[in-house]
Structure formats: structure tokens, C-alpha cells
Design a protein around this motif. Structure first.
Motif, PDB file in Angstrom:
ATOM      1  N   SER A   1       0.842  -1.237   0.024  1.00 36.26           N
ATOM      2  CA  SER A   1       0.046   0.046   0.068  1.00 36.26           C
ATOM      3  C   SER A   1       0.976   1.274  -0.094  1.00 36.26           C
ATOM      4  O   SER A   1       0.343   2.343  -0.498  1.00 36.26           O
ATOM      5  CB  SER A   1      -0.959   0.105   1.227  1.00 36.26           C
ATOM      6  OG  SER A   1      -0.214  -0.055   2.308  1.00 36.26           O
TER       7      SER A   1
ATOM      8  N   SER B   1      -2.286  -5.043   1.366  1.00 39.98           N
ATOM      9  CA  SER B   1      -3.085  -3.982   2.060  1.00 39.98           C
ATOM     10  C   SER B   1      -4.112  -4.607   3.064  1.00 39.98           C
ATOM     11  O   SER B   1      -4.463  -5.887   3.042  1.00 39.98           O
ATOM     12  CB  SER B   1      -3.619  -2.906   1.095  1.00 39.98           C
ATOM     13  OG  SER B   1      -4.837  -3.355   0.586  1.00 39.98           O
TER      14      SER B   1
ATOM     15  N   LYS C   1      -6.584   1.208  -2.766  1.00 41.61           N
ATOM     16  CA  LYS C   1      -5.605   0.234  -2.375  1.00 41.61           C
ATOM     17  C   LYS C   1      -5.917  -0.829  -3.102  1.00 41.61           C
ATOM     18  O   LYS C   1      -4.787  -1.704  -3.239  1.00 41.61           O
ATOM     19  CB  LYS C   1      -5.930   0.010  -0.718  1.00 41.61           C
ATOM     20  CG  LYS C   1      -5.400   1.141   0.154  1.00 41.61           C
ATOM     21  CD  LYS C   1      -5.785   0.828   1.871  1.00 41.61           C
ATOM     22  CE  LYS C   1      -5.333   1.747   2.737  1.00 41.61           C
ATOM     23  NZ  LYS C   1      -5.750   1.519   3.964  1.00 41.61           N
TER      24      LYS C   1
END
Length: 481
Positions: A204, A233, A250
Motif C-alpha cells: 500500500s 493492504s 488500495k
């Protein structure tokens, strides 16, 4: 020698890496005659400190944003004075200086400077509330070029999942520091016969940064074996998440990372965020860990990863990174595998039902190897349930403890379940495309979304092949007491 160059990028990666290196350091003074016969030269570089004395330091590039290094400096007791020196001010007027308060050393770091923390004193127990940075429980000295401090991001900018921003950050950082031709090349040229690179990164925050790094690496080292551990993430792809702008970014970023690694890395073992784990991974008969704190969850992951990759660091290794990647992909060209295991492995009777797959889900069946017990230095969390007789107490009765070692069960396997990982992202992308969802800062437009989805479906199909849920495991590590 078959050396390994390690790369860590992001806070979670460095939390895991700090536990990993603390364990490697413990092998230098391991008292057990059955200690793993690791060759220190595989992971450590031998050099000289400022006094001309021989040193062993990790062969490591550690990236994170500057503020997240805590008290860890490029300079230290072995390699020079503190690097917080005054800079020359090229300004004709009288400057007004604003200085931040220096980061406070953790109690563990302070105690380690004056005490033998392996002696079992009360101060050797790291308290969860004392850990703010991954450097707070670090036991290692690093050479200056290991510490790669990426410029901080302004508070008003959200960098998570911002693919375009990460690529720009790498370009500026590489230009300012001469990373590829300087620190990286120096590490590689020091090796006699490098077996490859082991990479771990937070997708991320450092997904596109690492994508640019690996693209540059491949320009000069096309065939260098690379084993990657992408730390995904905290957002899973689901139709419900399509309308969540931050979560959507994300997810798309994770999808871009997976496609990138399929092209740039020899083998990849994705790790799901601890926020997605089932509760019993951290809280069970043998363990009472805080699932919300990286210090605890990274300790679990480090133990599993260290155990599963132990054969790569043995004094007379049967396998190197190239061999491992070939074993895992012998039935398919798909460069993806899965990590599963149990920590701690305290009771053989319930072992099978406690195995957890940290990459996808389910249980795995595999061959295995045996090794000495997994060493637990004083920097390791005291989160073991002291009521279990197989885990020796290191503290007062009734309190959580940290034994000197414990058993671990870890497995790396290539199975068709990896296909579910790619299909989940592909379906999410198709849903976003159908609904014409904005892709702000995602580093991808609608046409590219379709191409990305198609690429992920291809990875899904390659994962299936002739494999099924009972596919043989290609490698497993297991530590025994």
C-alpha cells in the motif's frame, strides 16, 4: 558462498525484518548444540568498523519514510557519530531555526546499552506500550548504506495506494541518492556468488516504489533470482468495497503489484494483512497476541518466514533461491506460492486443525524437514500463555512469558488456491469498469483497468492448470524443540 541480498520496504516489512535479524543475531551465540548450522556469510557481510575491527552486519537495504525509522541512524557506535549534524546554511539573512524534539529511545534500547538483556533480568521484557517504531526492539548494527530514509510525506497527502506518487518518489530518490549505481551495486559487487534477492515490502505504501526499483534492477540483472514477500493492504477485494474511494485505491494498487511481480520476480508469496486473519491465529491456548499491533503480528510472520526459508541459509545448503523457485513452479509457469503454518507448534495432536494459510485460506499438505527449535531473543514479545507446560516460563507464574525457544511449523506450497486471489481482484476491477468508477490517483484509466483484469484472469487460469487442492508442497521448514 551463495550470498543473499535482503530488501525491506515499508513499516510492516521492517517490523518483520527486525524480528528476523534479531533471530539471525541469536545464532551467533546459540548455546544449543543442535542449533541450525547456518552460514553467517550468506546473510551477513563481513567488514571493518571505524576502528578497523571486523564486523558482521546484515546484507540489507531497509527503506521507510524518514519519520518511521525512530532512533535508527545511518551512523552508530560501530560506524561513526550520530548523523544529526548541523548542515551548512546557504542563506544571507539571519535564519530562524525550529527544531523538533529528538525521538525518545525505547526502554528496551536504553536498557540494552547498559545491561545484558539475555541474562533474564526484568528489564529484558519488551512492553507493548514501549514500541512506537520498528527500531525500538532492534538488536543489530547496520552499515550506513543499509538505512535508506525516503522523504516524509506531508500530513495532508494520502500515499496509501497512490501508484503514481510512489513511482515519482522512487525517481526522485534514485536521482538524489544514486541508489541503483551506489548502495545496490556495492552490495551486489561484494558477493562472491550471490544466490539472489529476498524482498519484502508493504504494497500500500511502497508498491509502485518497488515496481520502479525492480524494473531498474532487471535492466542490469535480468536473470538474478528474486524471492518476494508482498505484504498486501488491509482491504480485500469485494463488491461492497467498490464505493469506498480509499479502499478502492488500495485494492487496485494491490492488483497492480501482483501483476508487476508476476513479470519481475522469480517467485512471490503474498501475505494477507493481519486485520484479515481469524481471531484464533493470535489468541489461542498457546498465544495471547495483540492482533492490532505490528510488533506482535510481525513476530508471528517473522517466525514462519524465517523457518520456511531456513534451508537457504544453511552452511551446506541443498537449495538456493533459484532451486526453490524452480521447485515451486515445476507444474506451472505461475510465479506465486502460499505460506501457511502454526506458531507456536506446541501440541502435535491439534496441529492439522491449527494450520493457517497466510496467503489465501485452507490447509496444505506437504513433506517437511526438521531443524532445531526457533530461537526467541529478548526482543521477542512475551505473549505466550504460561499455563501450557510445554512452554517454559520466563516470568512469574500466571503471567505471559517468553521462552528461550519454541517449535514452529511453516510451509511454502504452490496450489490452485492462488487462482482465487487473482480472480477476486479481476472481478473487482470489472465491477469498477461497469460502474464507471473514478480512478483518481490509482495510476490507471478505464482502458487499462480492462487490461489489468484480463492479466489477472490469465494468472488465475495459470494457477489452475493441472493442479488441485491436494497439490504436493514443494518446500516446508519446521523447527522442533
Amino acid at each position: 558462498m551463495k550470498e543473499i541480498l535482503y530488501i525491506q520496504a515499508g513499516s510492516q516489512a521492517n517490523y518483520i525484518g527486525t524480528h528476523f535479524w534479531n533471530t539471525q543475531e541469536s545464532y551467533f551465540t546459540y548455546e544449543d548444540e543442535e542449533a541450525p548450522a547456518t552460514s553467517h556469510g550468506i546473510s551477513f557481510r563481513e567488514g571493518l568498523n571505524k576502528k578497523g575491527e571486523p564486523t558482521f552486519c546484515p546484507r540489507l537495504l531497509a527503506f521507510d519514510h524518514k519519520a518511521r525509522f525512530g532512533t535508527l541512524s545511518q551512523a552508530n557506535a560501530l560506524f561513526g557519530m550520530d548523523d544529526a549534524t548541523d548542515e551548512q546554511i546557504l542563506w544571507s539573512a539571519t535564519p530562524v531555526q525550529y527544531k523538533q524534539e529528538p525521538v525518545r529511545k525505547s526502554d528496551y534500547q536504553t536498557s540494552m546499552e547498559g545491561l545484558d538483556l539475555d541474562a533474564g533480568s526484568p528489564s529484558s521484557t519488551v512492553q507493548l506500550t514501549d514500541i512506537q517504531y520498528w527500531s525500538d526492539f532492534n538488536r543489530m548494527y547496520y552499515i550506513p548504506r543499509t538505512v535508506q530514509k525516503v522523504p516524509d510525506i506531508p500530513d495532508w497527502e494520502d500515499i496509501e495506494g497512490n501508484w503514481a506518487a510512489g513511482k515519482e518518489t522512487f525517481a526522485r530518490y534514485n536521482e538524489d541518492t544514486d541508489l541503483m549505481e551506489g548502495s545496490l551495486r556495492l552490495f551486489l559487487e561484494e558477493c562472491e556468488t550471490i544466490q539472489g534477492v529476498q524482498l519484502m515490502h508493504d504494497t500500500s505504501t511502497f508498491g509502485s516504489f518497488v515496481d520502479s526499483f525492480l524494473t531498474s534492477l532487471r535492466d542490469d540483472f535480468v536473470k538474478l533470482p528474486l524471492l518476494a514477500w508482498p505484504l498486501l493492504s488491509d482491504v480485500l477485494p469485494s463488491i461492497e468495497g467498490v464505493d469506498d474511494k480509499r479502499g478502492r485505491r488500495k485494492i487496485i494498487n494491490d492488483a497492480l503489484v501482483l501483476r508487476s511481480l508476476s513479470e519481475l520476480s522469480s517467485m512471490n508469496i503474498p501475505i494477507q494483512s493481519p486485520t484479515t486473519w481469524t481471531d484464533d491465529v493470535c489468541r489461542n491456548t498457546y498465544l495471547q497476541a495483540n492482533q492490532a499491533h505490528a510488533y506482535h503480528t510481525s513476530a508471528i510472520l517473522s517466525a514462519l518466514i524465517e523457518t520456511a526459508t531456513l534451508p537457504l541459509r544453511l552452511g551446506a545448503p541443498k537449495d538456493d533461491i533459484s532451486d526453490l523457485c524452480a521447485q515451486l513452479s515445476w507444474r506451472t509457469a505461475l510465479p506465486f506460492a502460499e505460506l501457511s503454518g502454526v506458531f507456536p507448534r506446541a501440541d502435535t495432536l491439534d496441529l492439522e486443525k491449527r494450520i493457517y494459510n497466510f496467503s489465501t485460506a485452507g490447509t496444505l499438505h506437504a513433506t517437511h524437514t526438521l531443524a532445531a527449535a526457533y530461537s526467541l531473543p529478548t526482543s521477542f514479545p512475551p505473549f505466550f500463555s504460561s499455563g501450557d507446560s510445554s512452554l517454559p516460563l520466563s516470568g512469574p507464574s500466571g503471567l505471559l512469558s517468553r521462552p528461550k525457544s519454541t517449535s514452529v511449523f511453516a510451509s511454502i506450497a504452490a496450489t490452485s488456491r492462488s487462482g482465487n486471489l487473482f480472480s477476486g481482484y479481476a472481478r473487482f476491477l470489472e465491477q469498477c469498469t461497469r460502474r464507471k468508477i473514478s480512478m483518481e490517483n490509482a495510476g490507471i484509466d478505464f482502458d487499462e483497468m480492462g487490461d489489468l483484469a484480463n492479466d489477472l484472469w490469465t494468472l488465475h487460469d495459470n494457477a489452475g492448470g493441472e493442479m488441485d487442492d491436494n497439490s504436493d508442497t514443494d518446500m516446508r521448514g519446521e523447527d522442533e524443540e
